[in-house]
Every structure is written in C-alpha cells, then in structure tokens.
Design an enzyme around this catalytic site. Structure first.
Site, PDB file in Angstrom:
ATOM      1  N   LYS A  74       0.864  -1.191   0.000  1.00 28.37           N
ATOM      2  CA  LYS A  74       0.000   0.000   0.000  1.00 28.37           C
ATOM      3  C   LYS A  74       0.897   1.236   0.000  1.00 28.37           C
ATOM      4  O   LYS A  74       1.915   1.264   0.705  1.00 28.37           O
ATOM      5  CB  LYS A  74      -0.866  -0.042   1.260  1.00 28.37           C
ATOM      6  CG  LYS A  74      -1.852   1.086   1.407  1.00 28.37           C
ATOM      7  CD  LYS A  74      -2.673   0.916   2.698  1.00 28.37           C
ATOM      8  CE  LYS A  74      -3.715   1.989   2.855  1.00 28.37           C
ATOM      9  NZ  LYS A  74      -4.493   1.828   4.109  1.00 28.37           N
ATOM     10  N   SER A 149      -9.444   1.560   3.169  1.00 26.61           N
ATOM     11  CA  SER A 149      -8.633   2.324   2.251  1.00 26.61           C
ATOM     12  C   SER A 149      -7.615   1.491   1.472  1.00 26.61           C
ATOM     13  O   SER A 149      -7.058   1.963   0.482  1.00 26.61           O
ATOM     14  CB  SER A 149      -7.904   3.432   3.014  1.00 26.61           C
ATOM     15  OG  SER A 149      -7.021   2.881   3.967  1.00 26.61           O
ATOM     16  N   SER A 173      -9.477  -0.772   7.269  1.00 29.01           N
ATOM     17  CA  SER A 173      -8.962  -0.632   5.909  1.00 29.01           C
ATOM     18  C   SER A 173      -8.301  -1.851   5.292  1.00 29.01           C
ATOM     19  O   SER A 173      -8.038  -1.862   4.087  1.00 29.01           O
ATOM     20  CB  SER A 173      -7.970   0.521   5.855  1.00 29.01           C
ATOM     21  OG  SER A 173      -8.674   1.711   5.757  1.00 29.01           O
TER      22      SER A 173
HETATM   23  N1  GLN Z   1     -12.724   3.892   6.707  1.00 31.77           N
HETATM   24  C1  GLN Z   1     -12.062   4.213   7.929  1.00 31.77           C
HETATM   25  C2  GLN Z   1     -11.620   5.657   7.906  1.00 31.77           C
HETATM   26  O1  GLN Z   1     -11.764   6.267   6.913  1.00 31.77           O
HETATM   27  C3  GLN Z   1     -10.893   3.313   8.154  1.00 31.77           C
HETATM   28  C4  GLN Z   1      -9.706   3.699   7.353  1.00 31.77           C
HETATM   29  C5  GLN Z   1      -8.469   2.946   7.713  1.00 31.77           C
HETATM   30  O2  GLN Z   1      -8.516   1.917   8.405  1.00 31.77           O
HETATM   31  N2  GLN Z   1      -7.322   3.486   7.288  1.00 31.77           N
HETATM   32  O3  GLN Z   1     -11.128   6.156   8.868  1.00 31.77           O
END
Ligand code: GLN
Length: 466
Positions: A74, A149, A173
């Site tokens: 990532k 994400s 994410s």
């Molecule tokens: N969707 C969640 C957020 O936007 C989790 C994102 C993540 O785990 N980086 O905070």
C-alpha cells in the site's frame, strides 16, 4: 485455497518456473490492469532481485520460503528510494528516505516488492476513491468500489497480480476491502507489527496487515513481519504461530455475536440471513453460540471518528510543504503553509483535519475528545468481559454490500456509517480477520488481545464448516 506461497516456492525449487519470469508476468498484469490498483511499479529493482534468486537456485543453494515471492505494498509505506505518495497530491513526488520495519523484514526474508498500491489518501476513506490515481475498481464487479482504504492491495491479491499485499488498517482498511474482494485480510493485535515507516493516520489504532488468498499465507507473512522494534515503543515480542497449532481447532468451544449488529435496521437483509445461516452451521458443529450486548453502532462510529480525526489532524500537521512534499510559495511563510495545505490535501483529508482540530480545541476538547477517550475505555472493558465468556466474536465485515463507484463521494456520512462493524475492534486493539465466507462481504473473526493464533485457527475451522 491452499498456500500460494508454498506452491510457488516449490515451483521455484523444482525449476518449473523462473523467478524472473514470475516477476515479469506479475509486472505485466499490473501494468495492463484496468482496476487502477497501481501508483508505481518497482520494475527494475524487482527484476534485479528476481535474477539473484534464479542464480541462487541455479547454484544449488537453498532458498527461504518467502524468497522470490512477489508482493505489493500500500502506498503509505516507506521503501527507500521509491515513491511514497499516500495517493495524495501533496506527496505525489515524495520519495522514501528509509524503509519501514515491516517491509524490511519481508525484504530480509527475500520477498520481492513489485508495486506501490493505490489507496484512499492517507488512509482516509472506505472506498479507495479518495485518491489522485483514479478510483480503484472492485475485482469481482468493476462497477463497484474496491473498498478502502487498502483497495488497490485487496484487488491486486484478488486478481492474482500480487501473491500477497501489505495494507494498513486503522478502522477497517484491510478487513473491509478484503471482504469486498473476497479474500482474507488480517488486522493483527495492535503492536504485534511495528508501525515504523507506515505513514501515521491515527497512531493509537494504526496496524500493519497482510492480505492474501489463504489462511496459511496470512500466517506466513504475519510471522515474518511480527516482533518488537526499538523504533516503535508500542511493539511487543510475540511467538511464531506454527502451522500445526492452527490446524487443530478442537479447543474452540464458544462463539459470540453482537445482537444489536444483527438486529440493526441498517443491515442488508441478505447479509443478515447469511450471517444467521453461518451461525446455525457453527452450532451444528457442537459450538456454543452466545448473543452479546454491545454499544450501538452510531456510538462506535462517532467515538472512532472523533479520535481518528483528532489524531490525524496532529499527525498531518507536519505536512506543510517544508520538509515533505510539494510546496506552493506565497507572500509569507504562514500563507505558504495555508495555500500548500489547502491546495494539496483532498476534500476528505481537509474535512478530517478541520474536524480533528475542532474536537481538540479549547472549549470543545473536554466535551468531545475526552468523552471519546472515556468511551473507548468503556468499549475495551466491554470486550474484556465478553472474552471471559466466549473464545471468538463473529460479525459480518460490513452492514451493507459494496457501493457503486461515485456513491460514497456524494455522502461522506453514509461512508462513515458503513464502518460500523469494523471500528469497534480497532478501538479495542484486537486481532481480527476477514474470512471470505459466510456473507457477501465476508465474516469478521475476532479474539482477545494477543490471541492472533486463535483467530487463524477459527478461520481454518470455518473452511470446513460453512
Ligand atoms: N474507513 C475508515 C476511515 O476512513 C478506516 C480507514 C483505515 O482503516 N485506514 O477512517
């Protein structure tokens, strides 16, 4: 699905494939792909490393299990000399000065990084649409989002463009895109893997997490990355999880699930029915199932977003164009900071910085931020009590199915609410895994802190059960 890592390892040793051919094939697939999963390819270094593995094999030297295995990262991790953009305009041209500990451990084991993967910018999002590289398209149905994400990482694994990928999970994410693309994704216990070199979103819940197509590959990669690191004081020493330990599932006796998650009006009818059908199959195997009480999902979501926004506002304050990233010069220093940050952060990231600074500011912090911290403690206590009664907590990964591309951008609040089932386990810092079975977005398997082994064990049990 069996371990792909072991399968490829055997093929390399048997010389039925060469490492250079393998890496080249994956690079070609990544280059031609139409799912927007790639931020940058690591072609030259990857091929160079692959040639070294081939030479070793040709010379009759032994190679380690991960040696020559191509993987994705990532684009929020440092890998010295390569772009680390966080899918943001601000860091579009930023190159890593050093390598993250988790990635270094994989390099030390001989695994070959081939791609930096598309994601929501700075981890802010649940759909991988908040990115300058174009929305990631779902592996199963490209009209739907790839999830977020770590969307690019999940799609790459699902499409076999990488053998495994390393995502980052702050509030879901890794687990949610794994579920949306029908693969496994683990958020280990907080602190099991060093966060050094992972761009900080919300430091108190950020976790390094592997995505793969089998429980076995998750285990192998988790073992390789785990361990105490002097560069991250929240890390702890953990024991290697042996394959034999996760094959015998007879010591799992009780499973629980949160009644209010399943009875919520927000849950998709099919996800609910499938989840309850899985519960029946688990019961039929002689496991006791208990219904548990938990906080309402809107409380979980607001607690998580209060704390995550506060932490990201602090963490991202260093990005003002001085030491990192692109700078837009204006009439004085203060204006230069303001213009750089206004122009180069995405709408979603700015929403979180503004929200985070608001909850931290004088007059609001007691009422909002400190309340969030108190609720977090209460959530952790609730988990501790639950795990006195049950070995595992099960939940669908999400209340609803993956949205169409474009829909989440129109309604950020709906996007935040779609994290309802993942964020609570993040606040509790628990080990939790998406298993691509049971419902359309998969089952989430959670155990008590430091019990990552039990999570993998239960995932093995589910393979023969549902
Ligand atoms: N969707 C969640 C957020 O936007 C989790 C994102 C993540 O785990 N980086 O905070």
């Amino acid at each position: 699905m069996k371990s792909q890592i072991q399968h490829i390892h055997q093929q390399l040793i048997d010389k039925t494939i060469s490492c250079v051919d393998l890496v080249q094939e994956k690079l070609n697939l990544l280059k031609d792909n139409t799912h927007n999963t790639v931020n940058s390819l690591l072609t030259d270094v990857a091929l160079e490393q692959a040639a070294k593995v081939d030479t070793k094999i040709a010379n009759g030297e032994t190679i380690g299990l991960l040696e020559g295995i191509p993987f994705g990262i990532k684009d929020v991790y440092m890998l010295q000399g390569t772009y680390a953009t966080a899918s943001s305009d601000l860091l579009k041209k930023y190159k890593s000065a050093y390598t993250a500990t988790a990635i270094q451990k994989l390099l030390d084991a001989g695994a070959i990084p081939i791609v930096k993967e598309n994601c929501d910018s700075f981890g802010h999002g649940s759909s991988s649409e908040n990115t300058i590289f174009g929305a990631v398209k779902n592996a199963v149905n490209p009209e739907l989002v790839g999830g977020g994400s770590s969307g690019g990482s999940a799609v790459n694994v699902a499409k076999d463009y990488t053998v495994f990928s390393i995502g980052g999970d702050t509030g879901g994410s890794v687990r949610q895109p794994a579920g949306y693309n029908n693969i496994y994704g683990l958020k280990p216990t907080y602190g099991r893997i060093s966060r050094y070199g992972l761009m900080a979103y919300a430091s108190s819940t950020d976790c390094v997490g592997p995505l793969a197509k089998s429980v076995e590959d998750i285990r192998i990669v988790l073992n390789a990355m785990s361990g105490k690191d002097t560069k991250d004081q929240t890390t702890y020493t953990s024991e290697t999880i042996e394959e034999s330990n996760i094959l015998n599932t007879s010591d799992i006796k009780t499973v629980g699930y949160f009644k209010n998650f399943i009875e919520s009006e927000a849950i998709d009818a099919q996800i609910k029915n499938d989840f309850l059908a899985s519960i029946e199959k688990i019961k039929a195997k002689g496991i006791q199932v208990k219904e548990l009480d938990f906080f309402k999902s809107d409380i979980l979501v607001s607690t998580y977003y209060t704390l995550a926004m506060a932490e990201t506002a602090s963490n991202l304050s260093r990005l003002d164009g001085t030491n990192y990233g692109d700078r837009i010069d204006d009439k004085d220093l203060k204006e230069s900071y303001a213009v750089t940050r206004s122009e180069k952060f995405s709408e979603e990231t700015k929403r979180r910085i503004v929200g985070g600074n608001q909850v931290l500011s004088q007059g609001f912090s007691d009422e909002i931020y400190l309340k969030g911290l108190a609720l977090r403690d209460a959530i952790s206590e609730n988990f501790e009590k639950d795990f006195e009664e049950v070995n595992i907590i099960l939940s669908p990964v999400t209340p609803s199915t993956p949205p169409k591309i474009g829909d989440s951008l129109k309604d950020p609040l709906a996007m935040y609410l779609s994290d309802a089932y993942t964020v609570g386990f993040s606040l509790g810092q628990l080990p939790t895994l998406t298993v691509p079975q049971g419902t359309e977005t998969g089952l989430q398997v959670t155990a008590a802190k430091n019990n990552d082994e039990l999570v993998l064990k239960f995932a093995n049990f589910l393979k023969d059960t549902i």
